[in-house]
Scaffold this motif. Structure first.
Motif, mmCIF file in Angstrom:
data_model
loop_
_atom_site.group_PDB
_atom_site.id
_atom_site.type_symbol
_atom_site.label_atom_id
_atom_site.label_comp_id
_atom_site.label_asym_id
_atom_site.label_seq_id
_atom_site.Cartn_x
_atom_site.Cartn_y
_atom_site.Cartn_z
ATOM 1 N N TYR A 119 -16.614 55.986 -52.491
ATOM 2 C CA TYR A 119 -15.821 55.256 -51.504
ATOM 3 C C TYR A 119 -14.646 55.629 -51.086
ATOM 4 C CZ TYR A 119 -12.972 51.242 -49.822
ATOM 5 O OH TYR A 119 -12.168 50.778 -48.997
ATOM 6 N N ALA A 120 -13.711 56.085 -52.428
ATOM 7 C CA ALA A 120 -12.512 56.690 -51.998
ATOM 8 C C ALA A 120 -12.383 57.776 -50.823
ATOM 9 C CB ALA A 120 -11.693 57.011 -53.252
ATOM 10 N N SER A 121 -13.414 58.530 -50.867
ATOM 11 C CA SER A 121 -13.330 59.755 -49.917
ATOM 12 C C SER A 121 -13.601 59.383 -48.418
ATOM 13 C CB SER A 121 -14.458 60.855 -50.416
ATOM 14 O OG SER A 121 -15.627 60.224 -50.033
ATOM 15 N N LEU A 122 -13.878 58.180 -48.172
ATOM 16 C CA LEU A 122 -14.203 57.545 -46.594
ATOM 17 C C LEU A 122 -12.861 57.470 -45.984
ATOM 18 C CD1 LEU A 122 -17.442 55.839 -47.110
ATOM 19 C CD2 LEU A 122 -17.328 57.913 -46.326
ATOM 20 N N LYS A 123 -13.145 57.916 -44.782
ATOM 21 C CA LYS A 123 -11.896 57.550 -43.949
ATOM 22 C C LYS A 123 -12.491 55.987 -43.386
ATOM 23 C CE LYS A 123 -11.215 61.906 -41.501
ATOM 24 N NZ LYS A 123 -12.523 62.452 -41.329
ATOM 25 N N PRO A 124 -11.162 55.403 -42.907
ATOM 26 C CA PRO A 124 -11.686 53.948 -42.481
ATOM 27 C C PRO A 124 -12.841 53.759 -41.415
ATOM 28 C CG PRO A 124 -9.290 54.326 -42.569
ATOM 29 C CD PRO A 124 -9.998 55.683 -42.702
ATOM 30 N N GLU A 125 -12.917 54.593 -40.346
ATOM 31 C CA GLU A 125 -13.659 54.607 -39.518
ATOM 32 C C GLU A 125 -15.107 54.761 -40.008
ATOM 33 O OE1 GLU A 125 -11.116 58.068 -38.314
ATOM 34 O OE2 GLU A 125 -11.017 56.238 -39.114
ATOM 35 N N GLU A 126 -15.059 55.751 -40.891
ATOM 36 C CA GLU A 126 -16.521 55.999 -41.589
ATOM 37 C C GLU A 126 -16.997 54.721 -42.244
ATOM 38 O OE1 GLU A 126 -16.291 60.743 -42.370
ATOM 39 O OE2 GLU A 126 -15.469 59.357 -43.993
ATOM 40 N N VAL A 127 -16.110 53.892 -42.698
ATOM 41 C CA VAL A 127 -16.748 53.055 -43.584
ATOM 42 C C VAL A 127 -17.283 51.694 -42.647
ATOM 43 C CG1 VAL A 127 -15.983 50.906 -45.067
ATOM 44 C CG2 VAL A 127 -14.978 53.178 -45.316
ATOM 45 N N ARG A 128 -16.311 51.598 -41.629
ATOM 46 C CA ARG A 128 -16.833 50.425 -40.380
ATOM 47 C C ARG A 128 -18.193 51.240 -39.843
ATOM 48 N NH1 ARG A 128 -11.527 51.342 -38.261
ATOM 49 N NH2 ARG A 128 -10.296 50.041 -39.646
ATOM 50 N N GLU A 129 -18.328 52.358 -39.669
ATOM 51 C CA GLU A 129 -19.777 52.962 -38.899
ATOM 52 C C GLU A 129 -20.926 52.573 -40.156
ATOM 53 O OE1 GLU A 129 -19.873 54.710 -36.346
ATOM 54 O OE2 GLU A 129 -22.135 55.125 -36.492
ATOM 55 N N ARG A 130 -20.379 53.048 -41.225
ATOM 56 C CA ARG A 130 -21.571 52.733 -42.526
ATOM 57 C C ARG A 130 -21.979 51.248 -42.492
ATOM 58 N NH1 ARG A 130 -22.811 56.628 -46.472
ATOM 59 N NH2 ARG A 130 -22.155 58.479 -45.955
ATOM 60 N N LEU A 131 -21.007 50.296 -42.375
ATOM 61 C CA LEU A 131 -21.164 49.040 -42.549
ATOM 62 C C LEU A 131 -21.998 48.508 -41.446
ATOM 63 C CD1 LEU A 131 -17.734 47.574 -43.342
ATOM 64 C CD2 LEU A 131 -19.519 47.732 -44.764
ATOM 65 N N GLN A 132 -22.002 49.052 -40.311
ATOM 66 C CA GLN A 132 -22.625 48.796 -39.083
ATOM 67 C C GLN A 132 -24.065 49.287 -39.114
ATOM 68 O OE1 GLN A 132 -22.043 50.762 -35.370
ATOM 69 N NE2 GLN A 132 -22.778 48.792 -34.210
ATOM 70 N N GLN A 133 -24.165 50.382 -39.654
ATOM 71 C CA GLN A 133 -25.379 51.165 -39.777
ATOM 72 C C GLN A 133 -26.190 50.227 -40.868
ATOM 73 O OE1 GLN A 133 -26.707 53.134 -37.866
ATOM 74 N NE2 GLN A 133 -24.643 53.283 -36.803
#
Lengths: 592, 186
Positions: A119-133
């Motif tokens: 988790y720590a390696s993810l950028k904020p927008e990647e986290v949002r993208e993953r949550l959407q997916q």
């Protein structure tokens, strides 16, 4: 830690009926015979199906692709075969159909390759993208796509992040059990939200009738050394409403016209935090949720249920009693009777209550409003339900909006306290949906008007452009003709005196620039004349000089005759065609 | 003398007030006819011409000039009611049958790509090109039926917009909703 709590006005205290389903731990519901997964399970765009009948799917495989940013993906809840992608009745008060993917489980419950990420390696927008997916949506009931709420307002600093574990509605205990048994993962999920929103404070609100849940959450917060504050709020319906909980914990009041981020506060449900953590750290999309089975059943309990499980199959696990005559989805205050017992469990399904006439006695008939004002006292939003009721009933929708009907959260407190048993909330829902429908119609009409006006404007413009083009072409043509005529005149000038025909085209060419229409006509006339002139000599072109001489003689005679006939009267007005054929026919016209 | 003074005062007053009124009539002049705009806001903007006028605005102008208010079938009885409220006229029954809201659908297999319907559509809701298949943009279609007559192969039909979860409305709370019996759980 003690904290100064705020209060919201109104609220009611219905019997909580929570203990029945709290005696047993969470159980995993067995695989149902088939799963009906609706594609539209969140607010926003309807996901597009990406599978078709006959496809083999694995657990967690994408079956509905998010459509737009405010939309969340949908996944296969277990491995099996897609039977059909078809319309099925939805767990919705309308009882209407919507597109669903029907899956027959193969019993293997085989996952797709899950990609747990650091988790720590993810950028904020990647986290949002993953949550959407991963299809993470608000599991408190509103099913708003979570990633859409995880962007802080640019202008207002984020003060508080409120985590909603209040669960104020009677009968429902799924969040309580989740916090008791899976507190650590909930807290880790809250950590994700905290990192994305960067609030100054994180407040976890839990009603004070759930001491075990609060204790478990405190222990988890301490164990993970997070600075989150677990706050026990007074048990009062609807303390679990997002706006009410924000009010109680922060003192901020969120109006209908604003988003809570505009006030520097955001609110998530505990179950949403849990699924967010599972999605990010374990790569598991949302394919199941906790559902409380309670009401008129032998063994009320919380189950971890696959999305798409038919409700009647699920309720059978808890053993509904013989006099069960319906299923209520949600709690007794805000829930509704599902239109069919076989409708599927969706992401918004937090509780199923077996309905019986004994448990929920039919209401006595509605009586007239006596203007007692109880509803206004009970309203947690300080609205005046009786006024809104009058206007909704009279279909005076403008007035209902003046009384802030869109601030109503449809919690049902007013209906609960009404001594005349008026179904107030139903009137408000009616008024709201009418207002929305009118709004849609108005927008459609405005759009149509704009498009119609644009079409008219375009047609006029095209017409003008065409006329202009024609005029230009005509002017060019006329100029050409004029030049030709001038040349012809010059050639003729060598022989005989040129008639004034040569002057006419020049004049028209000048006119052409003044009046395109006249020019067009003149040009057409000039063309016709040219054609005539060109055509006339053709008859005599192939003749012998002797024959030509003969014709010339005849012409000369005829000419002389006609001249003598209308002498003086029309000689000056003689048509320009006749001079062209005068005496000098022996000179072959250059135009032939 | 007093008489003259009184006349002078009155005359002065008349001049001043007249000037004020004249100024106001220029300064606060209302462009266009506000009544026509209000009427047009009520009309449904389908631009279908069923009223006999070439669009909603000409009909709005005609109503303002005294034409009947019941000539707009897409507006329905509710539209007539609202027009009657606005104009203080009597409500009249619609002079045509009220239809449910519908949209046009092109049978794309039959379409020959003649573009006649595209020219007929008042709101540019049909996409296509010569000898290419045409289709209707459902969101923009007003259901005016103007594309039906020009089609040489009759490949356009009208379909009523059914109720779905997105456009479903809560009903006026009169009928008590009855619980469906639970299917016998095995």
């Amino acid at each position: 830690m003690l904290m100064n709590l705020f209060k919201f006005k109104g609220g009611v205290k219905p019997p909580t009926n929570k203990t029945q389903s709290l005696t047993l731990p969470i159980a995993v519901a067995p695989l149902p015979s088939r799963l009906v997964v609706p594609l539209h399970q969140s607010i926003g765009g309807t996901p597009r199906p990406v599978v078709q009948a006959g496809d083999k799917v694995l657990k967690g495989q994408l079956i509905g692709e998010a459509d737009g940013w405010i939309s969340a993906a949908v996944h296969a809840p277990t491995s099996g075969t897609v039977l059909e992608v078809a319309m099925h009745v939805q767990p919705h008060p309308s009882g209407l159909d919507a597109l669903c993917v029907v899956i027959e489980p193969d019993g293997q419950d085989e996952w797709i390759a899950r990609e747990p990420v650091e988790y720590a390696s993810l950028k904020p927008e990647e986290v949002r993208e993953r949550l959407q997916q991963a299809g993470v949506v608000g599991l408190g009931g509103a099913v708003f796509p979570t990633h859409g709420k995880l962007t802080a307002s640019k202008t207002v600093p984020m003060d508080e992040l409120v985590i909603n574990g209040a669960e104020c509605e009677p009968f429902i205990t799924c969040d309580d059990l989740l916090m008791r048994e899976r507190a650590e993962e909930v807290v880790r999920g809250i950590g994700i939200f905290r990192d994305l929103l960067q609030p100054k404070k994180v407040l976890i609100g839990i009603e004070d009738n759930k001491p075990e849940a609060a204790a478990a959450m405190r222990a988890a917060v301490d164990a993970l050394q997070e600075p989150f504050l677990v706050v026990q709020v007074p048990t009062l319906y609807p303390a679990g409403g997002a706006k009410q909980l924000i009010r109680v914990l922060t003192g901020k009041e969120v109006p209908a016209s604003k988003r809570s981020t505009d006030l520097g506060v955001q609110c998530f449900n505990v179950a949403t935090a849990y699924t967010a953590w599972r999605a990010i750290a374990h790569g598991e999309p949302v394919v199941s949720r906790l559902v409380t089975l309670t009401g008129n059943v032998a063994e009320p309990r919380n189950y971890e249920v696959l999305i798409g499980t038919p409700m009647d199959e699920l309720l059978a696990l808890a053993g509904p009693k013989a006099d069960t005559d319906g299923i209520v989805m949600g709690g007794p205050m805000m829930g509704f009777l599902v239109p069919q017992a076989s409708v599927p469990v969706v992401k918004a399904t937090n509780c199923l209550i077996a309905h019986s006439a004994k448990l929920f006695p039919p209401k006595a008939p509605e009586m007239p409003c006596i203007r007692c004002g109880s509803c206004a006292q009970a309203c947690p939003h300080e609205l005046q339900p009786f006024e809104m009721y009058w206007f909704s009933r009279a279909k005076n929708f403008g007035k209902t909006q003046e009384y802030h009907i869109f601030d109503c959260i449809e919690c049902g407190c007013c209906s609960f306290v009404c001594p005349s048993r008026i179904p107030l909330v139903q009137y408000f829902r009616f008024a709201k949906s009418e207002i929305w429908a009118r709004e849609r119609e108005k927008n459609a009409a405005d759009q149509a008007k704009i498009r119609f006006e644009f079409k008219q404007h375009r047609e006029e413009r095209e017409k003008a452009e065409k006329a202009e083009k024609l005029a230009k072409a005509a002017a060019a043509q006329a100029a050409k003709k004029a030049a030709e005529a001038a040349a012809a005149a010059a050639a003729e000038a060598a022989g005989s005196t040129p008639p004034d025909s040569a002057a006419a085209p020049v004049a028209t060419a000048v006119d052409a620039e003044i009046d395109p229409k006249k020019a067009a006509i003149a040009a057409a006339m000039a063309r016709a004349k040219a054609q005539r002139e060109a055509a006339q000599p053709k008859n005599t072109a192939a003749l012998t000089p002797a024959q030509q001489q003969e014709i010339a003689d005849i012409e000369a005679r005829r000419e002389a005759g006609s001249r003598s006939e209308d002498q003086g009267s029309s000689a000056a007005l003689a048509p320009p065609t006749s001079p062209a054929t005068t005496a000098d026919t022996s000179t072959p016209p250059s135009r032939s | 003398m007093e008489l003259l003074l009184a006349i002078a005062v009155m005359a002065l007053g008349a001049v001043v007030l007249g000037a004020a009124l004249g100024y106001a009539s220029i300064k606060f002049k209302v462009e266009g006819d506000p009544l026509v705009e209000k009427i047009e806001a009520i009309l449904p903007q389908t631009q279908c011409g069923q009223c006999g006028y070439p669009g909603c605005k000409p009909y709005a102008e005609a109503i303002a000039n005294g034409d009947e208010i019941n000539k707009c079938p897409p507006g329905g009885a509710e539209g007539v009611q609202r027009l009657a409220d606005l104009l203080g006229r009597e409500v009249k029954p619609l002079d045509a049958e009220e239809k449910p809201k519908q949209i046009a659908i092109i049978d794309e297999n039959t379409c020959i790509g003649c573009t006649l319907c595209i020219q007929a559509c008042p709101v540019d809701a049909i996409v296509g090109a010569a000898k290419q298949m045409h289709t209707i943009i459902a969101q923009q279609c007003t259901g005016c039926e103007l594309c039906l007559p020009p089609c040489p192969v009759e490949c356009i039909r009208m379909a009523a917009i059914g109720e779905n979860i997105d456009n479903w409305k809560w009903k006026y709370p009169v009928v008590e909703i009855k619980a469906m019996p639970l299917k016998e759980a095995a």
